[in-house]
Motif scaffolding. Structure first.
Motif, short mmCIF file in Angstrom:
data_model
loop_
_atom_site.label_atom_id
_atom_site.label_comp_id
_atom_site.label_asym_id
_atom_site.label_seq_id
_atom_site.Cartn_x
_atom_site.Cartn_y
_atom_site.Cartn_z
N ALA A 59 0.83 -1.21 0.00
CA ALA A 59 0.00 0.00 0.00
C ALA A 59 0.87 1.26 0.00
O ALA A 59 0.59 2.23 -0.71
CB ALA A 59 -0.94 0.00 1.21
N GLN A 60 1.94 1.25 0.82
CA GLN A 60 2.83 2.41 0.87
C GLN A 60 3.54 2.60 -0.47
O GLN A 60 3.71 3.74 -0.94
CB GLN A 60 3.84 2.24 2.00
CG GLN A 60 3.26 2.40 3.38
CD GLN A 60 4.29 2.13 4.46
OE1 GLN A 60 5.04 1.15 4.40
NE2 GLN A 60 4.33 3.00 5.46
N ILE A 61 3.97 1.51 -1.09
CA ILE A 61 4.63 1.60 -2.38
C ILE A 61 3.67 2.18 -3.43
O ILE A 61 4.06 3.02 -4.25
CB ILE A 61 5.15 0.23 -2.82
CG1 ILE A 61 6.30 -0.22 -1.90
CG2 ILE A 61 5.63 0.25 -4.27
CD1 ILE A 61 6.78 -1.63 -2.15
N THR A 62 2.43 1.75 -3.39
CA THR A 62 1.42 2.28 -4.32
C THR A 62 1.23 3.79 -4.12
O THR A 62 1.14 4.55 -5.09
CB THR A 62 0.08 1.56 -4.12
OG1 THR A 62 0.26 0.17 -4.35
CG2 THR A 62 -0.97 2.10 -5.08
N VAL A 63 1.20 4.23 -2.87
CA VAL A 63 1.06 5.67 -2.58
C VAL A 63 2.27 6.43 -3.11
O VAL A 63 2.13 7.52 -3.70
CB VAL A 63 0.91 5.89 -1.06
CG1 VAL A 63 1.00 7.38 -0.73
CG2 VAL A 63 -0.42 5.32 -0.57
N LEU A 64 3.46 5.86 -2.95
CA LEU A 64 4.67 6.53 -3.44
C LEU A 64 4.65 6.67 -4.95
O LEU A 64 5.00 7.73 -5.49
CB LEU A 64 5.90 5.74 -3.00
CG LEU A 64 6.22 5.76 -1.51
CD1 LEU A 64 7.35 4.79 -1.19
CD2 LEU A 64 6.60 7.17 -1.06
N ILE B 294 2.38 9.44 -5.80
CA ILE B 294 3.01 10.74 -5.55
C ILE B 294 3.90 11.12 -6.73
O ILE B 294 3.88 12.27 -7.21
CB ILE B 294 3.83 10.69 -4.25
CG1 ILE B 294 2.89 10.62 -3.03
CG2 ILE B 294 4.75 11.91 -4.13
CD1 ILE B 294 3.62 10.40 -1.72
N TRP B 295 4.67 10.16 -7.20
CA TRP B 295 5.56 10.41 -8.34
C TRP B 295 4.75 10.80 -9.58
O TRP B 295 5.06 11.81 -10.24
CB TRP B 295 6.38 9.15 -8.61
CG TRP B 295 7.13 9.15 -9.90
CD1 TRP B 295 7.89 10.17 -10.41
CD2 TRP B 295 7.20 8.09 -10.85
NE1 TRP B 295 8.44 9.80 -11.62
CE2 TRP B 295 8.04 8.53 -11.91
CE3 TRP B 295 6.67 6.80 -10.89
CZ2 TRP B 295 8.32 7.72 -13.00
CZ3 TRP B 295 6.96 6.01 -11.99
CH2 TRP B 295 7.77 6.46 -13.03
N SER B 296 3.72 10.02 -9.90
CA SER B 296 2.91 10.29 -11.08
C SER B 296 2.22 11.64 -10.98
O SER B 296 2.20 12.42 -11.95
CB SER B 296 1.88 9.17 -11.27
OG SER B 296 1.09 9.41 -12.40
N TRP C 99 12.19 13.36 -8.10
CA TRP C 99 12.31 12.64 -9.36
C TRP C 99 11.25 13.10 -10.36
O TRP C 99 11.54 13.30 -11.55
CB TRP C 99 12.18 11.14 -9.12
CG TRP C 99 12.46 10.31 -10.33
CD1 TRP C 99 11.56 9.86 -11.24
CD2 TRP C 99 13.75 9.88 -10.79
NE1 TRP C 99 12.20 9.15 -12.24
CE2 TRP C 99 13.54 9.14 -11.99
CE3 TRP C 99 15.04 10.02 -10.29
CZ2 TRP C 99 14.58 8.57 -12.69
CZ3 TRP C 99 16.08 9.44 -11.00
CH2 TRP C 99 15.85 8.73 -12.19
N GLY C 100 10.03 13.29 -9.88
CA GLY C 100 8.97 13.76 -10.76
C GLY C 100 9.25 15.15 -11.31
O GLY C 100 9.03 15.43 -12.49
N ALA D 94 9.19 9.30 -0.33
CA ALA D 94 8.23 10.29 -0.83
C ALA D 94 8.95 11.54 -1.33
O ALA D 94 8.65 12.05 -2.42
CB ALA D 94 7.23 10.66 0.27
N LEU D 95 9.92 12.02 -0.53
CA LEU D 95 10.71 13.19 -0.96
C LEU D 95 11.44 12.88 -2.26
O LEU D 95 11.47 13.71 -3.18
CB LEU D 95 11.70 13.56 0.14
CG LEU D 95 12.72 14.65 -0.22
CD1 LEU D 95 12.03 15.96 -0.55
CD2 LEU D 95 13.72 14.83 0.92
N GLY D 96 12.03 11.70 -2.33
CA GLY D 96 12.76 11.33 -3.54
C GLY D 96 11.87 11.28 -4.76
O GLY D 96 12.26 11.74 -5.85
N PHE D 97 10.66 10.76 -4.61
CA PHE D 97 9.77 10.67 -5.76
C PHE D 97 9.27 12.04 -6.21
O PHE D 97 9.05 12.27 -7.40
CB PHE D 97 8.59 9.74 -5.46
CG PHE D 97 8.90 8.30 -5.75
CD1 PHE D 97 9.16 7.89 -7.05
CD2 PHE D 97 8.93 7.35 -4.74
CE1 PHE D 97 9.45 6.57 -7.34
CE2 PHE D 97 9.22 6.02 -5.02
CZ PHE D 97 9.48 5.63 -6.33
N VAL D 98 9.09 12.95 -5.27
CA VAL D 98 8.73 14.32 -5.65
C VAL D 98 9.86 14.95 -6.47
O VAL D 98 9.64 15.55 -7.53
CB VAL D 98 8.41 15.17 -4.41
CG1 VAL D 98 8.29 16.65 -4.80
CG2 VAL D 98 7.11 14.70 -3.76
#
Length: 340
Positions: free
Chosen positions: A11-16, A19-21, A74-75, A68-72
């Motif tokens: 679930a957490q991975i899906t949320v991450l 966030i990226w998308s 990265w996006g 989460a910070l990393g995916f933001v």
């Protein structure tokens, strides 16, 4: 590999990933306007730096909030690169009167990108086995920063044909307005580029089609190479309207067979698809007004459309697997059909 030993739930991975998308979608068009208003080369440099910080966040803070910070980051980095790169390449060619060479250059870039996936995957696996995710992560940080150094050396022709004093929001609105008259080309890129989301399921196809887990990496390693072959041919052959339709039929045939050897047909599908992608991207760049100051913004409009349409690919996979995705490809082929 990214989430190895992270302790995160599904679930957490899906949320991450959401966030990226979401970050990429929200930042896509505004970042294109930044490239048009200020510097396309500067956006490419900033893209590499932001993505380097993303890897650093994943290594230093291997927790939900660190990811989460990393995916933001990265996006944001991906959004800055999207649109800016195509616009910079086209402008450099146009400055020398070589716009007709864009299809060949675009094909080469696509080919190299796909071929590079093979050695990169091998090196990443070796680094992970030697030093775990931290070693692979820090090497990735170095590579991202190196890409920014390379981007610093890209030439950027002056752009002064429009209003040099136009503000950021004026540039943004100009790009949105200029996308309307060429909406057919914009829609074609959005639809075709979205299909690339299916690539994420290639390993799952191999497993579903009874390829032993140990052999899945070797069974799928040829798929990007066949994609590269298709992209390379795009620089030499003209696009015919039926090519994407043929790709959809090949994919459906592979899904119906559903045996390990059917992965060869998936590779053929992918080569045909990458052939079409190069041509629709090139068609969009040629359709954008040569005197525009908002080329990156218009390109980003197509990119954000592809992010939205990609959800249709995910939905097709959930509802009917590769057969449903193949049917979706046929529908997209009919929508963008351009008889020659």
């Amino acid at each position: 590999m990214l989430f190895a030993d992270s302790g995160l739930s599904d679930a957490q991975i899906t949320v991450l990933l959401a966030i990226w998308s979401t970050t990429a979608v929200v930042a896509e068009v505004p970042s294109g306007a930044i490239a048009d208003r200020f510097s396309r080369r500067g956006c490419l440099v900033a893209s590499g730096v932001l993505q380097a910080f993303a890897y650093a966040a994943w290594v230093v803070f291997p927790s939900f909030w660190g990811f989460a910070l990393g995916f933001v980051l990265w996006g944001l980095g991906g959004a800055l690169e999207s649109g800016a790169f195509e616009a910079l390449v086209y402008d450099c060619l146009a400055a020398n009167g070589d716009e007709d060479q864009y299809v060949a250059l675009n094909a080469r870039v696509d080919t190299v990108e796909l071929i590079a996936q093979v050695p990169v995957a091998v090196v990443a696996t070796a680094l992970f086995s030697w030093g775990g995710y931290p070693l692979a992560g820090w090497v990735s940080v170095a590579m991202c920063l190196a890409s920014s150094v390379v981007a610093l050396r890209f030439p950027e022709p002056p752009r002064g044909s429009g209003d040099e004093h136009a503000g950021y929001f004026a540039t943004l609105l100009t790009g949105l307005r200029e996308a309307i008259p060429i909406r057919r080309a914009v829609i074609a890129v959005a639809l075709v580029y979205a299909i690339d989301a299916f690539e994420e399921y290639f390993t799952l196809l191999a497993q579903d089609w009874h390829v032993p887990t140990l052999w899945v990496p070797m069974a799928t390693i040829g798929l990007p190479l066949l994609g590269a072959a298709g992209a390379s041919l795009a620089g030499r052959l003209r696009w015919r309207g039926w090519v994407l339709f043929l790709a959809g039929l090949v994919l459906i045939a592979a899904a119906v067979l559903a045996v390990p050897l059917a992965l060869v047909l998936v590779g053929v599908y992918y080569g045909l698809y990458r052939f079409v992608l190069v041509h629709v991207e090139t068609a969009l760049q040629h359709r954008i007004d040569a005197d525009t100051e908002a080329r990156a913004t218009v390109t980003s409009v197509a990119a954000i459309g592809s992010e939205v349409v990609a959800f249709a690919v995910y939905g097709a996979w959930v509802l009917g697997g590769a057969v449903a995705v193949g049917v979706l490809v046929l529908v997209i082929a009919l929508v963008i059909w351009r008889p020659q």
